[in-house]
Design a protein around this motif. Sequence first.
Motif, PDB file in Angstrom:
ATOM      1  N   ILE A   9       0.761  -1.228  -0.214  1.00  0.00           N
ATOM      2  CA  ILE A   9      -0.046  -0.326   0.362  1.00  0.00           C
ATOM      3  C   ILE A   9       0.982   1.706  -0.134  1.00  0.00           C
ATOM      4  O   ILE A   9       1.407   1.263   1.012  1.00  0.00           O
ATOM      5  N   GLY A  10       0.954   2.001  -0.813  1.00  0.00           N
ATOM      6  CA  GLY A  10       1.365   2.762  -1.393  1.00  0.00           C
ATOM      7  C   GLY A  10       2.774   3.137  -2.574  1.00  0.00           C
ATOM      8  O   GLY A  10       3.507   2.047  -2.404  1.00  0.00           O
ATOM      9  N   THR A  11       2.943   4.280  -3.503  1.00  0.00           N
ATOM     10  CA  THR A  11       3.483   4.422  -4.378  1.00  0.00           C
ATOM     11  C   THR A  11       4.701   5.012  -4.607  1.00  0.00           C
ATOM     12  O   THR A  11       4.854   5.047  -6.061  1.00  0.00           O
ATOM     13  N   GLY A  12       5.358   5.421  -3.178  1.00  0.00           N
ATOM     14  CA  GLY A  12       6.038   6.612  -3.402  1.00  0.00           C
ATOM     15  C   GLY A  12       7.450   5.962  -3.410  1.00  0.00           C
ATOM     16  O   GLY A  12       7.509   4.356  -4.095  1.00  0.00           O
ATOM     17  N   GLN A  13       8.267   6.176  -2.427  1.00  0.00           N
ATOM     18  CA  GLN A  13       9.605   5.667  -3.064  1.00  0.00           C
ATOM     19  C   GLN A  13      10.290   4.753  -2.092  1.00  0.00           C
ATOM     20  O   GLN A  13      10.631   3.638  -2.530  1.00  0.00           O
ATOM     21  N   ALA A  14       9.709   4.336  -0.502  1.00  0.00           N
ATOM     22  CA  ALA A  14       9.121   3.611  -0.252  1.00  0.00           C
ATOM     23  C   ALA A  14       8.116   1.836  -0.671  1.00  0.00           C
ATOM     24  O   ALA A  14       8.890   0.607  -1.131  1.00  0.00           O
ATOM     25  N   GLY A  15       7.495   2.519  -1.467  1.00  0.00           N
ATOM     26  CA  GLY A  15       6.751   1.224  -1.804  1.00  0.00           C
ATOM     27  C   GLY A  15       7.545   0.826  -3.456  1.00  0.00           C
ATOM     28  O   GLY A  15       7.159  -0.465  -3.856  1.00  0.00           O
ATOM     29  N   PHE A  16       7.822   1.805  -4.492  1.00  0.00           N
ATOM     30  CA  PHE A  16       8.520   1.128  -5.665  1.00  0.00           C
ATOM     31  C   PHE A  16       9.765   0.712  -4.831  1.00  0.00           C
ATOM     32  O   PHE A  16       9.732  -0.267  -5.521  1.00  0.00           O
ATOM     33  N   GLN A  17      10.452   1.478  -4.013  1.00  0.00           N
ATOM     34  CA  GLN A  17      11.450   0.165  -3.827  1.00  0.00           C
ATOM     35  C   GLN A  17      11.889  -1.152  -3.030  1.00  0.00           C
ATOM     36  O   GLN A  17      12.587  -1.917  -3.307  1.00  0.00           O
ATOM     37  N   GLY A  29       6.774 -14.520  -6.804  1.00  0.00           N
ATOM     38  CA  GLY A  29       4.909 -14.709  -6.674  1.00  0.00           C
ATOM     39  C   GLY A  29       4.689 -13.155  -7.409  1.00  0.00           C
ATOM     40  O   GLY A  29       4.975 -12.398  -7.344  1.00  0.00           O
ATOM     41  N   ARG A  30       3.063 -13.088  -6.973  1.00  0.00           N
ATOM     42  CA  ARG A  30       2.544 -11.913  -7.383  1.00  0.00           C
ATOM     43  C   ARG A  30       2.981 -10.723  -6.761  1.00  0.00           C
ATOM     44  O   ARG A  30       2.482 -10.918  -5.567  1.00  0.00           O
ATOM     45  N   LEU A  31       2.706  -9.619  -7.252  1.00  0.00           N
ATOM     46  CA  LEU A  31       3.213  -8.541  -5.830  1.00  0.00           C
ATOM     47  C   LEU A  31       2.595  -7.439  -7.040  1.00  0.00           C
ATOM     48  O   LEU A  31       2.416  -6.975  -8.088  1.00  0.00           O
ATOM     49  N   LEU A  32       1.251  -6.604  -6.100  1.00  0.00           N
ATOM     50  CA  LEU A  32       0.413  -5.755  -5.823  1.00  0.00           C
ATOM     51  C   LEU A  32       0.337  -4.808  -5.010  1.00  0.00           C
ATOM     52  O   LEU A  32       0.709  -4.659  -3.986  1.00  0.00           O
ATOM     53  N   MET A  33       0.597  -3.388  -5.569  1.00  0.00           N
ATOM     54  CA  MET A  33       0.594  -2.108  -5.245  1.00  0.00           C
ATOM     55  C   MET A  33      -0.421  -1.493  -5.632  1.00  0.00           C
ATOM     56  O   MET A  33      -1.160  -1.369  -6.423  1.00  0.00           O
ATOM     57  N   PHE A  34      -0.638  -0.622  -4.846  1.00  0.00           N
ATOM     58  CA  PHE A  34      -2.108   0.479  -4.826  1.00  0.00           C
ATOM     59  C   PHE A  34      -1.711   1.742  -3.960  1.00  0.00           C
ATOM     60  O   PHE A  34      -0.546   2.557  -2.764  1.00  0.00           O
ATOM     61  N   GLY A  35      -2.170   2.657  -4.915  1.00  0.00           N
ATOM     62  CA  GLY A  35      -1.712   4.134  -4.721  1.00  0.00           C
ATOM     63  C   GLY A  35      -2.714   5.041  -4.770  1.00  0.00           C
ATOM     64  O   GLY A  35      -4.104   5.161  -5.823  1.00  0.00           O
ATOM     65  N   ASP A  36      -2.943   5.995  -4.288  1.00  0.00           N
ATOM     66  CA  ASP A  36      -4.155   6.827  -4.258  1.00  0.00           C
ATOM     67  C   ASP A  36      -4.173   7.816  -5.936  1.00  0.00           C
ATOM     68  O   ASP A  36      -4.864   8.227  -5.631  1.00  0.00           O
ATOM     69  N   GLU A  37      -2.569   8.144  -5.798  1.00  0.00           N
ATOM     70  CA  GLU A  37      -2.968   9.106  -6.986  1.00  0.00           C
ATOM     71  C   GLU A  37      -2.768   8.311  -8.230  1.00  0.00           C
ATOM     72  O   GLU A  37      -2.605   6.714  -8.031  1.00  0.00           O
ATOM     73  N   GLU A  74       1.717  -5.573 -10.623  1.00  0.00           N
ATOM     74  CA  GLU A  74       1.101  -4.808 -10.548  1.00  0.00           C
ATOM     75  C   GLU A  74       0.401  -3.582  -9.833  1.00  0.00           C
ATOM     76  O   GLU A  74       0.964  -4.196  -9.044  1.00  0.00           O
ATOM     77  N   ILE A  75       0.119  -3.131 -10.758  1.00  0.00           N
ATOM     78  CA  ILE A  75       0.409  -0.865  -9.857  1.00  0.00           C
ATOM     79  C   ILE A  75      -1.767  -1.136  -9.989  1.00  0.00           C
ATOM     80  O   ILE A  75      -2.294  -0.924 -11.426  1.00  0.00           O
ATOM     81  N   GLN A  76      -2.508  -0.985  -9.337  1.00  0.00           N
ATOM     82  CA  GLN A  76      -3.256  -0.179  -8.622  1.00  0.00           C
ATOM     83  C   GLN A  76      -3.569   1.146  -8.254  1.00  0.00           C
ATOM     84  O   GLN A  76      -3.835   1.664  -7.303  1.00  0.00           O
ATOM     85  N   SER A  77      -3.973   2.191  -9.385  1.00  0.00           N
ATOM     86  CA  SER A  77      -3.610   3.620  -9.296  1.00  0.00           C
ATOM     87  C   SER A  77      -4.574   3.988  -8.619  1.00  0.00           C
ATOM     88  O   SER A  77      -5.596   3.831  -9.100  1.00  0.00           O
ATOM     89  N   ASN A  78      -4.399   5.014  -8.132  1.00  0.00           N
ATOM     90  CA  ASN A  78      -5.619   6.052  -8.581  1.00  0.00           C
ATOM     91  C   ASN A  78      -6.943   4.884  -6.933  1.00  0.00           C
ATOM     92  O   ASN A  78      -7.803   5.268  -7.152  1.00  0.00           O
ATOM     93  N   THR A  79      -6.790   4.185  -6.610  1.00  0.00           N
ATOM     94  CA  THR A  79      -6.921   3.250  -5.567  1.00  0.00           C
ATOM     95  C   THR A  79      -7.421   3.304  -4.736  1.00  0.00           C
ATOM     96  O   THR A  79      -5.827   2.415  -4.100  1.00  0.00           O
ATOM     97  N   ASP A 102      -0.444 -12.603   1.477  1.00  0.00           N
ATOM     98  CA  ASP A 102       0.453 -14.072   2.348  1.00  0.00           C
ATOM     99  C   ASP A 102       0.887 -12.788   3.333  1.00  0.00           C
ATOM    100  O   ASP A 102       1.737 -13.079   4.197  1.00  0.00           O
ATOM    101  N   HIS A 103       1.560 -11.305   2.655  1.00  0.00           N
ATOM    102  CA  HIS A 103       2.245 -10.507   3.449  1.00  0.00           C
ATOM    103  C   HIS A 103       2.086  -9.292   2.804  1.00  0.00           C
ATOM    104  O   HIS A 103       1.719  -9.111   2.213  1.00  0.00           O
ATOM    105  N   LEU A 104       1.914  -7.986   3.870  1.00  0.00           N
ATOM    106  CA  LEU A 104       1.201  -7.127   3.572  1.00  0.00           C
ATOM    107  C   LEU A 104       3.086  -5.653   4.048  1.00  0.00           C
ATOM    108  O   LEU A 104       3.118  -5.623   4.810  1.00  0.00           O
ATOM    109  N   VAL A 105       3.039  -4.726   3.598  1.00  0.00           N
ATOM    110  CA  VAL A 105       3.721  -3.990   3.608  1.00  0.00           C
ATOM    111  C   VAL A 105       2.780  -2.366   3.152  1.00  0.00           C
ATOM    112  O   VAL A 105       2.472  -2.045   2.507  1.00  0.00           O
ATOM    113  N   LEU A 106       3.020  -1.700   4.292  1.00  0.00           N
ATOM    114  CA  LEU A 106       2.827  -0.682   4.384  1.00  0.00           C
ATOM    115  C   LEU A 106       3.451   0.475   4.499  1.00  0.00           C
ATOM    116  O   LEU A 106       4.387   0.336   4.592  1.00  0.00           O
TER     117      LEU A 106
END
Length: 410
Positions: A9-17, A29-37, A74-79, A102-106
């Motif tokens: 959750i988060g697509t800034g510097q930390a989330g992207f890295q 495995g599957r890698l899914l990112m959620f971003g507000d913008e 996978e990026i779910q932007s504006n979500t 299986d694991h979440l990163v905030l």
Amino acid sequence: MSLRDIVIIGTGQAGFQVAASLRQEGYEGRLLMFGDEAGLPYQRPPLSKTFLKEGHPERLLFRNADFFAANGIEIQSNTPIASVSPSERSVTTERGNTYHFDHLVLATGTRNRQLPIPGFNAPNVFGMRTLEDASRIRDRLEMTSEIVVIGGGFIGLEFTAAAKQLGKKPTVVEAQDRLMARAVSEPVSEFFLAAHRRNGVDIRLRQTVLAVETDSSGNAFAVRLSTGERVFSDLILVAAGVVPNCELAYAAGLKIENGIAVDRTMLTSAPNISAVGDCVSFPLGDRRLRLESVQNAADQARCVARRLTGAVEPYDKLPWFWSDQGADKLQIAGLIEHADKLVAKRDDETGRLTVFGFSAERLCAVETVNRPGDHMAARKVLSASDGIMLADLEASHYRLKEVFRTVARP
């Protein structure tokens, strides 16, 4: 445990890295990112500097769309995410869709601090946090002459320097008795106060904004200060600090302590959730810190990626920071706030400055202005040794490169 689904959750510097490092470390495995913008992950530091002067939002991107496709990210932007359930191992979006992990990163970052003053919501009062913010400010600057900047920290002063270079007339209002008081030493504050004033910037220390005055159309045209003065402006930037985005973590029952509390491996109080970046408070030495920096976000992200792929190690990286303000570059290695003694070395002919910070006679931080070589040497010295004493630096006449050669010997 074999991880098949990791959600970020988060697509800034930390989330992207985190995402990029997981693939570099071999996670398949599957890698899914959620971003507000909307859009792809991008860099924020240039927003208050280069982007204001030049535009070109495409140059802010960490990577283009091909990178994410090729790496199966996978990026779910504006979500925006509405809730997190550690027990169900799921996140639910504001649209009502649920995704399991299986694991979440905030990596939820921070948001601008809101000021409880009248007129704050006028359309020409801005914050500087997102590309949308910076784009709106950049458009408005074309029709702007006088600017008020509320806050004399890094963002406010970087914006001030950029606005001055564009021919604007900025006034900085800072409640503290010196600039960047939370982040730098007094000699550095004094250096930048003098530099900005020489550049024609009006800086008001020990003053606050009591109200934003608006005209009949609702636009701000002045601010009223605690001294009773009015300062006229066509645009107001509020750069009065940030607060960590902890609401999702708090609602999920995670421990909060000036940010989302994590252990030395960036694991939260829930065994299937990690957290990284500006939103996190973490142990470093005998203290718990929350840092707002690119270095901290990126290194914490790499730490998590290694742990999730089997290499568990504590996070103990040296903090370092930078700020470009006009022609002057400030770089910091270590945490100057921990210093109980300062030694400043200034070259009046070149305008360069180095400040050494000591805690119990041991070097703990080095600030430099326009001395990139000293900064790099400081990072090496502070990272490579258990401690450099004040006497060692005095003996070398504060030549950091010479000290590093000494501590680097086998």
